[in-house]
Each structure stands twice: as structure tokens, then as C-alpha cells.
Design a protein around this motif. Structure first.
Motif, PDB file in Angstrom:
ATOM      1  N   LYS A 169       0.907  -1.472  -0.161  1.00 21.99           N
ATOM      2  CA  LYS A 169      -0.025   0.110   0.179  1.00 21.99           C
ATOM      3  C   LYS A 169       0.805   1.869  -0.659  1.00 21.99           C
ATOM      4  O   LYS A 169       0.477   2.635  -0.821  1.00 21.99           O
ATOM      5  CB  LYS A 169      -0.579   0.247   1.142  1.00 21.99           C
ATOM      6  CG  LYS A 169      -0.825   0.040   2.507  1.00 21.99           C
ATOM      7  CD  LYS A 169      -1.683   0.019   3.332  1.00 21.99           C
ATOM      8  CE  LYS A 169      -1.672  -0.543   5.136  1.00 21.99           C
ATOM      9  NZ  LYS A 169      -0.046   0.545   5.584  1.00 21.99           N
ATOM     10  N   GLU A 170       2.486   0.813   0.544  1.00 24.84           N
ATOM     11  CA  GLU A 170       2.492   2.268   0.413  1.00 24.84           C
ATOM     12  C   GLU A 170       3.397   2.630  -0.891  1.00 24.84           C
ATOM     13  O   GLU A 170       3.217   1.273  -1.764  1.00 24.84           O
ATOM     14  CB  GLU A 170       3.338   2.299   1.978  1.00 24.84           C
ATOM     15  CG  GLU A 170       3.448   1.398   3.049  1.00 24.84           C
ATOM     16  CD  GLU A 170       2.241   3.226   3.544  1.00 24.84           C
ATOM     17  OE1 GLU A 170       2.225   4.346   3.399  1.00 24.84           O
ATOM     18  OE2 GLU A 170       1.767   2.686   4.468  1.00 24.84           O
ATOM     19  N   GLU A 187      -2.979  -0.590  -2.681  1.00 19.62           N
ATOM     20  CA  GLU A 187      -4.036  -1.236  -0.810  1.00 19.62           C
ATOM     21  C   GLU A 187      -4.759  -2.410  -1.095  1.00 19.62           C
ATOM     22  O   GLU A 187      -5.336  -2.068  -1.713  1.00 19.62           O
ATOM     23  CB  GLU A 187      -4.714  -0.338  -0.002  1.00 19.62           C
ATOM     24  CG  GLU A 187      -4.851  -0.274   1.386  1.00 19.62           C
ATOM     25  CD  GLU A 187      -5.789   0.333   1.936  1.00 19.62           C
ATOM     26  OE1 GLU A 187      -5.453   1.321   1.993  1.00 19.62           O
ATOM     27  OE2 GLU A 187      -6.023   0.212   3.311  1.00 19.62           O
ATOM     28  N   THR A 228      -8.351  -4.212  -4.570  1.00 23.33           N
ATOM     29  CA  THR A 228      -7.377  -3.331  -4.237  1.00 23.33           C
ATOM     30  C   THR A 228      -7.492  -2.589  -4.823  1.00 23.33           C
ATOM     31  O   THR A 228      -8.446  -1.765  -4.868  1.00 23.33           O
ATOM     32  CB  THR A 228      -6.642  -3.530  -4.896  1.00 23.33           C
ATOM     33  OG1 THR A 228      -5.939  -2.937  -5.966  1.00 23.33           O
ATOM     34  CG2 THR A 228      -5.122  -4.903  -4.867  1.00 23.33           C
ATOM     35  N   SER A 229      -6.994  -0.865  -3.880  1.00 21.87           N
ATOM     36  CA  SER A 229      -7.766   0.482  -3.988  1.00 21.87           C
ATOM     37  C   SER A 229      -7.249   0.375  -5.890  1.00 21.87           C
ATOM     38  O   SER A 229      -7.903   1.580  -6.083  1.00 21.87           O
ATOM     39  CB  SER A 229      -6.702   0.945  -3.682  1.00 21.87           C
ATOM     40  OG  SER A 229      -5.326   0.906  -3.267  1.00 21.87           O
TER      41      SER A 229
END
Ligand SMILES: Cc1cc2nc3c(=O)[nH]c(=O)nc-3n(C[C@H](O)[C@H](O)[C@H](O)COP(=O)(O)OP(=O)(O)OC[C@H]3O[C@@H](n4cnc5c(N)ncnc54)[C@H](O)[C@@H]3O)c2cc1C
Length: 407
Positions: free
Chosen positions: A40-41, A179, A194-195
Motif C-alpha cells: 500500500k505504501e 492497498e 485493491t484500491s
């Protein structure tokens, strides 16, 4: 993103050391398979792995026969070999564990016995000048010298693992800034939402650190444990005090807690860090002293183990809180090991948050803990020394993957 629902043979969720080591080991064994690591980062190792003490642990502390003991010994050897081969900055410099009071000596002796039982050789119980020859500024009644302990750049390690995955198979991907919201198994298809859209995956391995329990329950699975965060703050030694620490100086740990106590660590960039303390974190991925998340706090308070944990460790917990906000108290703890250290030699540093699985009865899960749920493998508890042990934990995960495939 250009993947248009294309399949990956394996999806690993989390680009910390455990996820990347697992993806790398899988890719080595299956060079033609497409592997994706979802993070996610915007970069790898942004949480525990990139915010830890940078220590290659020897394996001296852990209960003989535990996954921690086994994987730390094996993982350390693999880690040092990997670092040598791939030029990851490291130094097997040894450390001292120091008893500053007579009443700590029996505990020190039991740590030595445990280390020997775990297979460590060349450990030495030393005292007097022998301690000062290694660390001239330390105050110690007795100490164990542990030659196998070292330091490493864990961020550099993760970057190398990520690079190797996509070098072995250029169709594999490290998918950053993405994410994972939930996993799914429907109509013979499985994957993750996911995002940044849906990905279809043949196999899934979750190595989500501080979010491990949340990731394990998106399909309605129930867990008997919850993740709580323990923040650790560091100070650094000012440049003019760096000469006071040669390598690594640890206290005798309190056996009632899973943490090793505030210690001195030489980092691979030459700086010297002092810490970390351990305070309950009201935000799982929050790195300031006042970081707060309503969701994280409510989740923690709703879990029956949290209040039991608070009640059991009230006095110690309050002490740690006071120390978190008081440089003077931090210095007092460090002065036990190094009486000459002064306020002006300490500079505030960074923080990290440890993910720790907590049981409903308020006790902490001591060992590494991996669950197979639905068609996924979830690493639920991978606290210290999981960075040291990462390559061995990866072997353990892949063994389970093999086993579940053949069932
Ligand atoms: C202060 C501190 C000091 C420590 N010191 C040492 C030490 O010196 N030596 C040692 O061996 N161990 C040490 N440890 C322990 C060690 O750092 C951890 O055990 C290890 O890093 C765990 O790795 P991980 O990959 O499981 O977790 P992480 O490094 O936390 O990685 C998990 C990753 O998953 C990602 N993620 C989570 N949820 C999602 C989602 N929904 N979608 C996409 N991505 C997601 C996160 O962003 C994160 O990058 C320390 C830990 C701390 C906090």
C-alpha cells in the motif's frame, strides 16, 4: 495499471522483509511463474522492517524448540550469506548483554544456557576488564559476549530482494501504492480487490505486519488473536558522544516482557541509536508520541485481551508512558548501562511500531504464528527477530504452500 485482470501465479501482500523474502524464495524455486508483491505504501519496507533496530539477532534469547529459535538461527545464517553475496551493508560485529546488578546475574546465566541449548557456540561470560576491552564506557558486573550478533541495512535488503524478484522474472511485479481491501474466492476464481482494481491470483500469501489480523478476516474468518501495536522511540547519540559505543550493548531483558529493553545500537550508517522503549500505540502505523487513530483504538478496546493486558501490566505500562515523554527518564535507563552519558549527548530520533498478536486472555503470543485460512496463508505474528529470520520464515511459508497444494 496495465494488468487487465491478468493472472499472477502468486500474490504476496506486504512488501516488508517477510513478504519480500517469501516472494523471492518462491521466485527462485519457480522462475517462470509470475509473482506480484502488493504494497500500500509508495516504497518497500516503510513500516516495521524499515523502522527497526537493524540488528541481526543471534538467537540467544528464544525458547529452545520454538519457531523463533529455529528460524532465527537458520535465518541469520541465510541472511549473512545473502548480504555477502548481494552486497547488502552489514557487519557481524558481536554484542554484549550486560548485567548491571548482582540480582541480574542468574538471569544472565540462564540466557547463556539458553543460547548454548539453541546451538550458539563461542558465547563467553566475561567480567571486569574483559567487558571494558569490548565496550570501554559500559558499567557491568558481568556480561555475555555474543559473537554472532550483527547489524544490517534492512531497507537495503528489501530493495535487493525486490530487484531480484523482477530480475529472475521480468513479468513479475512489485505493485506499490496499492492497498489490498479484501480477498475473494468465487466461481472458481480467486484473487484480491485493491484500491487499484481486481487482481486474479492462483495463490495468496499475506504478510501484512501491523494489519495482519484485518487482512486475515476479510472473508469472515474468525481469529482468536488481535494485533496490537507497541511503539518504540529512539534517541541518537550526538556526534561528540559516538565514541562511547563501539557496537551493540544490551541490558538483561525483563522476562515478563517480549521486548529486549533499551539498548545501544551502532547502525550501518555509523550513527548510534539508543532505544527502543515500548508503549501501547493508539495508532498502528503512527510514529509520533501523540499519534491517535479512532479505528485502531476502538478495535483494540473491543478486543477482550486488551483490557486484561492493561490491568496486568498497569505499573510497567505507566512507567513506559512517562519515559516516552521524558528524556530524563530515558537517560536514567541508559545510565544503568553507561553512567557517563549526559542529557546533551542524547538527540531525539525516530520511532517504530511493533506488531504483536494478543490473545483474548491478555497474554501476548510469544512465537511466530502462521495460519492457513481459505485458500490463503496468513502470517499473523512475526515480531522480532522476524527481520533476522525472514529468509527462514519464507522457507516455512513455502513448505506450507506446497503442503496445501498437494492436499
Ligand atoms: C522498533 C522495532 C525494532 C525492531 N528491531 C529488530 C531488530 O533489530 N532485528 C530484527 O530481526 N527484528 C526487529 N524488529 C522486528 C522486525 O522489524 C519485524 O519482525 C519484521 O520487520 C516484520 O516484517 P513484516 O514483513 O512481517 O512486517 P512489515 O515490515 O511491517 O511489513 C508489512 C507490510 O505490509 C503492508 N501492508 C499492510 N496491509 C496492507 C494492505 N492492506 N495492502 C497492501 N499492503 C499492506 C505494510 O504497508 C507493510 O509494508 C523490530 C521491530 C520494531 C518495530
Amino acid at each position: 495499471m496495465g494488468y487487465s485482470s491478468s493472472d499472477f501465479d502468486l500474490g504476496v501482500i506486504g512488501a516488508g522483509v517477510v513478504g519480500l523474502a517469501t516472494a523471492y524464495k518462491y521466485q527462485l524455486k519457480n522462475p517462470t511463474h509470475r509473482v506480484a508483491v502488493f504494497e500500500k505504501e509508495a516504497a518497500v519496507s516503510m513500516h516495521q522492517t524499515g523502522r527497526n533496530s537493524g540488528v541481526i539477532h543471534s538467537g540467544i534469547y528464544y525458547k529452545p524448540g520454538s519457531f523463533k529459535a529455529k528460524n532465527c538461527m537458520d535465518g541469520r545464517e541465510q541472511l549473512v550469506a545473502f548480504a555477502k553475496e548481494h552486497k547488502v551493508k552489514h557487519d557481524v560485529c558481536g554484542k554484549v548483554i550486560v548485567a548491571t546488578k548482582d540480582e541480574e546475574i542468574p538471569l544472565l546465566e540462564s540466557i547463556l544456557a539458553r543460547g548454548i541449548e539453541n546451538g550458539l557456540t563461542d558465547l563467553e561470560m566475561i567480567e571486569g576488564q574483559a567487558i571494558l576491552d569490548i565496550e570501554p564506557f559500559v558499567n557491568g558486573k558481568k556480561a555475555i559476549y555474543v559473537p554472532q550478533t550483527g547489524i544490517i541495512d534492512f531497507k537495503g535488503l528489501c530493495e535487493k530482494l525486490a530487484e531480484l524478484i523482477t530480475t529472475i522474472n521480468p513479468d513479475s511485479r512489485i505493485v506499490l501504492s496499492t492497498e489490498v481491501i479484501k480477498e475473494f474466492d468465487e466461481g472458481g476464481k480467486s484473487g484480491i480487490i485493491t484500491s487499484r482494481g481486481t487482481f486474479y491470483l492462483n495463490r495468496r500469501i499475506f504478510c501484512a505486519g501491523l494489519q495482519a489480523d484485518r487482512m486475515a478476516t476479510t472473508l469472515g474468518n474468525k481469529l482468536d488473536v488481535a494485533i496490537v501495536g507497541f511503539r518504540g522511540d529512539y534517541y541518537e547519540l550526538a556526534d561528540h558522544a559516538r565514541h562511547k559505543v563501539k557496537n551493540l550493548i544490551y541490558p538483561v531483558p525483563d522476562p515478563a516482557f517480549p521486548f529486549l529493553g533499551v539498548h545501544f545500537t551502532r547502525m550501518t550508517d555509523g550513527s548510534i541509536e539508543c532505544g527502543p522503549n515500548a508503549v501501547f500505540s493508539f495508532k498502528r502505523e503512527g510514529y509520533s508520541k501523540t499519534a491517535f487513530s479512532t479505528k485502531d483504538t476502538l478495535d483494540a478496546l473491543r478486543f477482550p485481551g486488551t483490557t486484561k493486558l492493561f490491568k496486568k501490566h498497569m505499573a510497567k505500562g505507566l512507567d513506559e508512558y512517562k519515559r516516552a515523554f521524558s528524556k530524563k527518564r530515558f537517560l536514567t535507563a541508559l545510565n544503568e548501562l553507561m553512567p557517563s552519558l549526559t542529557m546533551d549527548e542524547l538527540v531525539p530520533g525516530r520511532s517504530g511500531v511493533r506488531a504483536q498478536a494478543l490473545k483474548k486472555d491478555g497474554t501476548l503470543v510469544d512465537d511466530f504464528y502462521i495460519e492457513e485460512l481459505h485458500n490463503s496463508i496468513h502470517v499473523i505474528n512475526a515480531p522480532s527477530p522476524a527481520a533476522t529470520a525472514g529468509l527462514a520464515i519464507a522457507d516455512e511459508i513455502l513448505l506450507r504452500l506446497e503442503r496445501s497444494k498437494s492436499q
